[in-house]
Design a protein around this motif. Structure first.
Motif, PDB file in Angstrom:
ATOM      1  N   THR A   4      -4.178   4.912   2.496  1.00 19.03           N
ATOM      2  CA  THR A   4      -3.162   3.881   2.307  1.00 19.03           C
ATOM      3  C   THR A   4      -3.764   2.692   1.585  1.00 19.03           C
ATOM      4  N   GLY A   5      -2.896   1.843   1.031  1.00 19.51           N
ATOM      5  CA  GLY A   5      -3.336   0.620   0.391  1.00 19.51           C
ATOM      6  C   GLY A   5      -4.392   0.877  -0.661  1.00 19.51           C
ATOM      7  N   SER A   6      -5.439   0.039  -0.659  1.00 20.78           N
ATOM      8  CA  SER A   6      -6.499   0.166  -1.650  1.00 20.78           C
ATOM      9  C   SER A   6      -7.299   1.441  -1.481  1.00 20.78           C
ATOM     10  N   HIS A   7      -7.164   2.103  -0.345  1.00 24.35           N
ATOM     11  CA  HIS A   7      -7.950   3.299  -0.061  1.00 24.35           C
ATOM     12  C   HIS A   7      -7.332   4.561  -0.640  1.00 24.35           C
ATOM     13  N   ARG A   8      -6.338   4.402  -1.534  1.00 26.46           N
ATOM     14  CA  ARG A   8      -5.812   5.566  -2.226  1.00 26.46           C
ATOM     15  C   ARG A   8      -6.079   5.498  -3.732  1.00 26.46           C
ATOM     16  N   VAL A   9      -6.841   4.505  -4.183  1.00 23.68           N
ATOM     17  CA  VAL A   9      -7.055   4.296  -5.611  1.00 23.68           C
ATOM     18  C   VAL A   9      -8.060   5.302  -6.167  1.00 23.68           C
ATOM     19  N   VAL A  10      -7.707   5.901  -7.296  1.00 22.16           N
ATOM     20  CA  VAL A  10      -8.572   6.813  -8.047  1.00 22.16           C
ATOM     21  C   VAL A  10      -8.613   6.324  -9.494  1.00 22.16           C
ATOM     22  N   PRO A  11      -9.805   6.135 -10.062  1.00 23.22           N
ATOM     23  CA  PRO A  11     -11.144   6.262  -9.488  1.00 23.22           C
ATOM     24  C   PRO A  11     -11.430   5.153  -8.472  1.00 23.22           C
ATOM     25  N   VAL A  12     -12.325   5.447  -7.544  1.00 25.53           N
ATOM     26  CA  VAL A  12     -12.631   4.477  -6.506  1.00 25.53           C
ATOM     27  C   VAL A  12     -13.276   3.241  -7.135  1.00 25.53           C
ATOM     28  N   PRO A  13     -12.792   2.033  -6.795  1.00 27.45           N
ATOM     29  CA  PRO A  13     -13.378   0.815  -7.371  1.00 27.45           C
ATOM     30  C   PRO A  13     -14.794   0.566  -6.887  1.00 27.45           C
ATOM     31  N   LEU A  14     -15.467  -0.331  -7.598  1.00 26.89           N
ATOM     32  CA  LEU A  14     -16.848  -0.670  -7.260  1.00 26.89           C
ATOM     33  C   LEU A  14     -16.928  -1.301  -5.878  1.00 26.89           C
ATOM     34  N   THR A  15     -16.112  -2.329  -5.609  1.00 28.31           N
ATOM     35  CA  THR A  15     -16.041  -2.935  -4.278  1.00 28.31           C
ATOM     36  C   THR A  15     -14.588  -3.218  -3.932  1.00 28.31           C
ATOM     37  N   THR A  16     -14.251  -3.038  -2.678  1.00 29.59           N
ATOM     38  CA  THR A  16     -12.905  -3.311  -2.182  1.00 29.59           C
ATOM     39  C   THR A  16     -13.023  -4.028  -0.847  1.00 29.59           C
ATOM     40  N   THR A  17     -12.325  -5.164  -0.720  1.00 31.53           N
ATOM     41  CA  THR A  17     -12.302  -5.903   0.536  1.00 31.53           C
ATOM     42  C   THR A  17     -10.856  -6.079   0.972  1.00 31.53           C
ATOM     43  N   ASP A  18     -10.492  -5.446   2.073  1.00 37.45           N
ATOM     44  CA  ASP A  18      -9.130  -5.577   2.578  1.00 37.45           C
ATOM     45  C   ASP A  18      -8.948  -6.929   3.245  1.00 37.45           C
ATOM     46  N   GLY A  19      -7.788  -7.565   2.957  1.00 35.90           N
ATOM     47  CA  GLY A  19      -7.473  -8.834   3.579  1.00 35.90           C
ATOM     48  C   GLY A  19      -6.605  -8.652   4.806  1.00 35.90           C
ATOM     49  N   THR A  20      -6.063  -9.738   5.293  1.00 38.94           N
ATOM     50  CA  THR A  20      -5.173  -9.708   6.447  1.00 38.94           C
ATOM     51  C   THR A  20      -3.858 -10.361   6.062  1.00 38.94           C
ATOM     52  N   GLY A  21      -2.825 -10.083   6.859  1.00 37.86           N
ATOM     53  CA  GLY A  21      -1.527 -10.686   6.600  1.00 37.86           C
ATOM     54  C   GLY A  21      -0.548  -9.710   5.991  1.00 37.86           C
ATOM     55  N   ALA A  22       0.550 -10.263   5.485  1.00 42.23           N
ATOM     56  CA  ALA A  22       1.671  -9.431   5.057  1.00 42.23           C
ATOM     57  C   ALA A  22       1.552  -8.902   3.644  1.00 42.23           C
ATOM     58  N   GLY A  23       0.628  -9.432   2.845  1.00 44.97           N
ATOM     59  CA  GLY A  23       0.531  -8.982   1.475  1.00 44.97           C
ATOM     60  C   GLY A  23       1.596  -9.615   0.598  1.00 44.97           C
ATOM     61  N   TYR A  24       1.737  -9.092  -0.622  1.00 46.58           N
ATOM     62  CA  TYR A  24       2.706  -9.642  -1.565  1.00 46.58           C
ATOM     63  C   TYR A  24       3.770  -8.598  -1.878  1.00 46.58           C
ATOM     64  N   THR A  25       5.039  -9.012  -1.809  1.00 45.83           N
ATOM     65  CA  THR A  25       6.155  -8.118  -2.080  1.00 45.83           C
ATOM     66  C   THR A  25       6.858  -8.523  -3.365  1.00 45.83           C
ATOM     67  N   LEU A  26       7.028  -7.559  -4.262  1.00 41.40           N
ATOM     68  CA  LEU A  26       7.789  -7.792  -5.483  1.00 41.40           C
ATOM     69  C   LEU A  26       9.259  -7.994  -5.121  1.00 41.40           C
ATOM     70  N   THR A  27       9.856  -9.035  -5.653  1.00 39.39           N
ATOM     71  CA  THR A  27      11.264  -9.338  -5.388  1.00 39.39           C
ATOM     72  C   THR A  27      11.923  -9.762  -6.700  1.00 39.39           C
ATOM     73  N   ALA A  28      13.168 -10.143  -6.612  1.00 46.63           N
ATOM     74  CA  ALA A  28      13.900 -10.616  -7.791  1.00 46.63           C
ATOM     75  C   ALA A  28      13.312 -11.917  -8.332  1.00 46.63           C
ATOM     76  N   ARG A  29      12.493 -12.611  -7.548  1.00 45.50           N
ATOM     77  CA  ARG A  29      11.876 -13.862  -8.003  1.00 45.50           C
ATOM     78  C   ARG A  29      10.534 -13.630  -8.708  1.00 45.50           C
ATOM     79  N   THR A  30      10.010 -12.413  -8.623  1.00 46.71           N
ATOM     80  CA  THR A  30       8.682 -12.141  -9.166  1.00 46.71           C
ATOM     81  C   THR A  30       8.689 -12.202 -10.696  1.00 46.71           C
TER      82      THR A  30
END
Length: 546
Positions: A51-77
């Protein structure tokens, strides 16, 4: 750890027991998630346990998962980019067009650089030099998504990662309903190798401009940066050349199996180059010489000095029987015309001259031919690129880049010698990287002269140690796809997916960051993405597809 009964019956002992039990439960859940068996299921329905960043191919050099709700694309984006940079603006428009198609959101592109509540694409030359031309940084949080890079190419690679951070439905060709949330994350990424190519054989079977573009779409998602087009072979010649009408009038009319062939006009070829460039792929054209030239000889029989019967259109898949005359100056007039025309149409630095499977010419004559043609390529302003058989003429003023595919130990030793003379190597060993090899003995499509290539075989190798070469010799990797048994894009998809992303990770990701168990889960998460995009693929049993 061992706990005695007296300890358990005391108050403090009961506290210890509770703590131990909670730790065991937590550990169990962690194990389940690591194995892709999280009882809560994937966060966005992507499947495969990643899930999330852990499904990316090719695997990135470094990945740091944050906390919270994340960002949602909406009609304002909105998508904002650097003021006045047309290439960055084009990248933003391309990203917006793809996401509008699936989300139905307006996603305007603006020059309001750094605006909140949106996706910001920023060029930052102050990023560390090791970021390179393709590296990028991506951060996502509650107030938006930001991609920074030193160059426009790096920005583009970052947008391809962003596509994979969104739900799989983001690849849909029509609007769908989904939670368009990107989980909070920080990514720093750059490629391992500068050359990451995929070859499409359009000579054995002809592929239209739109089909080639579709293959480019698959390559772009996984950060390939070179498209090698095998334009000529015994079965057909696929590029119009001014002053040589028989090449397309006769040489292009056929393909393997006897079905009609085809060719690219100058405008067609320029359109393929343009489309690839917009996705930051460099086209590498190949004119295969001096063998694999039966189609040329059917068009211009005067270039055949074998003394045998006149060449006829060929529909089979044998190799090594044809040879353009290496001792006739008319041959070099022909190759010079073709190379000059192709070089003028091709903005990239490389022109591939083939050189493989020449079975009817002595080594001295072969090397002299390759030397002369390589000089023509250099005179046209390009770097000569050849299959590994051209290694004796590589280095110095000869062939500058070699592509290793062979299963012959003598060829491997010749590569080592060429590297000592300054040649660089693109690794494409047939038993690892050839996408036309069968997955296993039961695969309907493909061939198996180099054995079978499972997804694991395609993934589990190190290009730096496949041959004994000096450090720094390997320029990158390539995934060739020969089309003897593949008449169309549907068949190409069955052989390329899921092995193409495996080779993409071999070329992009640091060796230390790669592991088969983790890759299987991330690759499985690509399945719903391909389904949403309308890409066909082989559901190989070694991958835990959702």
């Amino acid at each position: 750890m061992r706990i005695g009964w007296a300890e358990l019956t005391s108050r403090s002992g009961r506290i210890v027991l509770v703590v131990v039990l909670l730790a065991l439960v937590a550990a169990g859940l962690g194990i389940q998630r690591a194995l892709g068996d999280d009882p809560a299921g994937p966060a966005d329905g992507a499947g495969g346990g990643a899930t999330g960043s852990h499904r990316v191919v090719p695997v990135p050099l470094t990945t740091t998962d944050g906390t919270g709700a994340g960002y949602t694309l909406t009609a304002r984006t909105a998508i904002s980019t650097a003021d006045g940079n047309p290439a960055a603006r084009q990248i933003a428009e391309q990203l917006a067009a793809g996401l509008r198609r699936s989300t139905g959101l307006p996603l305007p592109v603006t020059d309001d650089h750094g605006a909140r509540d949106g996706i910001d694409l920023a060029l930052d030359p102050a990023l560390p030099e090791e970021t390179g031309s393709e590296g990028y940084r991506l951060s996502a949080g509650a107030d938006g998504i930001r991609i920074t890079a030193r160059t426009e190419e790096g920005l583009y690679r970052g947008t391809q990662t962003l596509r994979q951070l969104l739900p799989a439905q983001a690849e849909s060709r029509t609007p769908v309903s989904a939670d368009w949330t990107v989980a909070p994350v920080g990514i720093t990424d750059r490629p391992r190798y500068a050359y990451r190519g995929a070859m499409l054989d359009v000579a054995r079977h002809f592929f239209t401009v739109d089909e080639v573009k579709a293959y480019v779409d698959r390559l772009a998602l996984y950060k390939f940066n070179h498209l090698h087009l095998h334009l000529t072979d015994d079965q057909g010649w696929r590029l119009a050349v001014p002053g040589r009408p028989a090449l397309t009038g006769i040489g292009a009319a056929t393909e393997i199996g006897g079905t009609p062939g085809g060719f690219y006009t100058e405008a067609d070829y320029r359109e393929i180059v343009r489309y690839a460039q917009e996705r930051y792929l460099t086209v590498v054209p190949e004119i295969d010489l001096p063998g694999h030239t039966n189609a040329v000889l059917t068009a211009y029989p005067e270039l055949d000095c074998s003394g045998g019967p006149a060449a006829q259109p060929y529909f089979g898949n044998a190799v090594g029987f044809s040879l353009i005359c290496p001792t006739d100056e008319r041959t070099y007039a022909f190759t010079g015309e073709v190379i000059a025309h192709l070089a003028a149409l091709t903005p990239g630095p490389y022109l591939h001259i083939g050189g493989d499977e020449v079975k009817t010419l002595a080594p001295a004559g072969y090397q002299e031919f390759v030397r002369r043609v390589a000089a023509q390529v250099r005179a046209a302003g390009k770097i000569p690129f050849g299959w590994n058989q051209t290694a004796p003429v590589a280095g110095g003023d000869g062939v500058g880049l070699l592509e290793f595919w062979s299963t012959d130990g003598a060829d491997a030793r010749a590569m080592t010698a060429a590297a000592g003379r300054g040649a660089r190597v693109v690794m494409a060993p047939a038993g690892r990287a050839y996408l036309d090899m069968k997955y296993d003995s039961g695969t309907a499509l493909g061939v198996r002269w180099a054995g079978t290539v499972s997804v694991s075989n395609a993934y589990s190798w190190n290009p730096d140690t496949e041959l004994e070469l000096p450090a720094g010799t390997v320029a990158g990797i390539e995934a060739p796809l020969w089309t003897e048994t593949l008449p169309g894009l549907a068949e190409v998809d069955q052989m390329a997916l899921p092995r193409l992303p495996a080779l993409a990770e071999v070329g992009w990701s640091a060796q230390s960051a790669r592991d088969w168990d983790g890759f299987r889960l991330r690759l499985a998460a690509q399945g719903p993405r391909w389904e949403a995009a309308g890409f066909g693929f082989a559901r190989r049993p070694e991958i835990p597809w959702p």
